[in-house]
Structure formats: C-alpha cells, structure tokens
Scaffold this motif. Structure first.
Motif, PDB file in Angstrom:
ATOM      1  N   ASN A 114       0.946  -1.011   0.128  1.00  0.00           N
ATOM      2  CA  ASN A 114      -0.009   0.032  -0.008  1.00  0.00           C
ATOM      3  C   ASN A 114       0.962   1.257   0.030  1.00  0.00           C
ATOM      4  N   ARG A 115       2.106   1.225   0.857  1.00  0.00           N
ATOM      5  CA  ARG A 115       2.970   2.333   0.853  1.00  0.00           C
ATOM      6  C   ARG A 115       3.472   2.605  -0.596  1.00  0.00           C
ATOM      7  N   ALA A 116       4.041   1.561  -1.069  1.00  0.00           N
ATOM      8  CA  ALA A 116       4.443   1.642  -2.536  1.00  0.00           C
ATOM      9  C   ALA A 116       3.589   2.209  -3.189  1.00  0.00           C
ATOM     10  N   SER A 121      -7.041  12.986  -1.536  1.00  0.00           N
ATOM     11  CA  SER A 121      -8.063  11.959  -2.000  1.00  0.00           C
ATOM     12  C   SER A 121      -7.677  11.456  -3.416  1.00  0.00           C
ATOM     13  N   ALA A 122      -7.236  12.107  -4.316  1.00  0.00           N
ATOM     14  CA  ALA A 122      -6.996  11.716  -5.486  1.00  0.00           C
ATOM     15  C   ALA A 122      -5.770  10.714  -5.360  1.00  0.00           C
ATOM     16  N   ILE A 123      -4.972  11.107  -4.559  1.00  0.00           N
ATOM     17  CA  ILE A 123      -3.635  10.119  -4.571  1.00  0.00           C
ATOM     18  C   ILE A 123      -4.370   8.705  -3.902  1.00  0.00           C
ATOM     19  N   LEU A 129      -3.898   6.162   3.451  1.00  0.00           N
ATOM     20  CA  LEU A 129      -2.920   7.221   3.192  1.00  0.00           C
ATOM     21  C   LEU A 129      -2.629   7.540   4.487  1.00  0.00           C
ATOM     22  N   TYR A 130      -3.551   8.229   5.676  1.00  0.00           N
ATOM     23  CA  TYR A 130      -2.991   8.746   6.535  1.00  0.00           C
ATOM     24  C   TYR A 130      -2.308   7.778   7.661  1.00  0.00           C
ATOM     25  N   ARG A 131      -2.518   6.221   7.502  1.00  0.00           N
ATOM     26  CA  ARG A 131      -1.733   5.469   8.502  1.00  0.00           C
ATOM     27  C   ARG A 131      -0.084   5.549   7.833  1.00  0.00           C
ATOM     28  N   ALA A 156       4.442  14.987   4.806  1.00  0.00           N
ATOM     29  CA  ALA A 156       4.977  13.622   4.551  1.00  0.00           C
ATOM     30  C   ALA A 156       4.706  13.006   3.202  1.00  0.00           C
ATOM     31  N   VAL A 157       3.743  13.125   2.629  1.00  0.00           N
ATOM     32  CA  VAL A 157       3.516  12.530   1.200  1.00  0.00           C
ATOM     33  C   VAL A 157       4.416  13.293   0.103  1.00  0.00           C
TER      34      VAL A 157
END
Length: 198
Positions: A23-25, A45-47, A58-60, A67-68
């Motif tokens: 998921n991170r990748a 949200s688009a990401i 995403l927020y985890r 950070a993103v």
C-alpha cells in the motif's frame, strides 16, 4: 456524499495490515503520478483513489501532505545524488538526470525553486528547501572551476530555476525540447536526458 472515482482511477480496496508495504509503495507511485500531473497542491484524496486505497490507509502511512510530498520528492533527489556519486559522473551527466526529473514532474520543479535561505520566511516549506540544497550539493560536486555556472555563488541554482521555468508543454518530449533549448541558450552542455541508470 461519497465522491465517485473517475473512470481511469482504481476503486479503494481494503486488504488490511498484511499489505502495508504494498500500500505504501502504491501510494508513493500514485502521488508521483498525481504530483507530476497537477503539482504539490493536488488533493490527497486523488492520491488515495489512484493508489486504490482509502484515505485512512494514506493517513496511516503519511500523517499529512508534507509527509507525502517528502516521500515522493526525496526519491527524485536521491536519484540525482546517485548520479552525482557514480564513478564516471560529470556535470553534464548529472544535469541530464536533473533535466529528466524536470520534464517529468511539476512538483519537482517547485522544489528546485525553493531557496534554502528563505525557508520559513517566504512560505517555502523546510522540506522543499532541504531537497533543493541537496540538489545543489550534488550538482556543485561536479562543477569545475571556471564553469559558466560557477562564476557567481547563485548562478547554478538560478540557471536551474530558469530552465525549470522553460519546462512547459503537454508532452514529455515537448518539455524536454524546451529544457534542452534553455540549457543551450545558457551555454551549458547537458548529457543524455534520462533517469539515473536508465
């Protein structure tokens, strides 16, 4: 009311913690694509939608927009640093890798306009100023004495910013053509425009 994904976007799936690395990748890849198309102001949200995960996922992985952006742009800068660290590196080759990133990402261009001395005072995020300083160090390591970009202290990054400003156009080929034309007008030789190792 829930927002419907666009036709080319994936629907979120929930595979749980066992796929956290994947998921991170996926989020970093999606963020790179979204930022390349729309810059750093693109909605998170688009990401998440492009990655095929929910916003909670995403927020985890990334607690906020900074950070993103840092995760994505750090990869660009790391590649330029790797090109500079290669045994056969020279300024033309490193500029070729830099120029490839300029033609690939609107978000990366905004980092190259960050002035480290002005961070915090002009609204430039500190992470962007740090990434810009890293790019400058990588380039400066191969800048020979007397090179036209070494004549004054600020010449190098002013030239990089000028070329970044010229990188426009709907296709990567057009952006590359304009970037190379800008370097040529500045009288600077650039090696092959490609990612490091490409």
């Amino acid at each position: 009311m829930s927002q419907q994904p666009l036709p080319d976007e994936r629907r979120p799936t929930n595979d749980g913690r066992r796929v956290a690395g994947r998921n991170r990748a996926a989020l970093v890849t999606a963020a790179r694509e979204i930022y390349a198309e729309h810059g750093l102001g693109a909605p998170l949200s688009a990401i998440a939608r492009r990655a095929g995960v929910g916003q909670g996922v995403l927020y985890r992985h990334f607690p906020d927009r900074t950070a993103v952006a840092t995760a994505v742009l750090d990869e660009n800068v790391r590649e330029i640093e790797q090109a500079a660290a290669a045994p056969d590196a020279d300024i033309a080759g490193v500029l070729g890798v830099l120029t490839w990133h300029q033609t690939e990402s609107a978000a990366f261009i905004s980092v190259l306009h960050a002035d480290g001395a002005a961070a915090g005072r002009s609204g430039i995020p500190e992470y962007a100023a740090d990434l810009s300083r890293r790019v400058e160090r990588a380039l400066r390591a191969h800048l020979p004495d007397g090179h036209r970009l070494a004549r004054a202290r600020d010449d190098l990054m002013i030239a990089v910013a000028m070329v970044s400003g010229a990188v426009t156009g709907p296709t990567r080929e057009q952006r590359e053509h304009r970037a190379l034309a800008a370097w040529r007008l500045l009288g600077v030789e650039v090696g092959p425009v490609r990612p490091f190792g490409g």
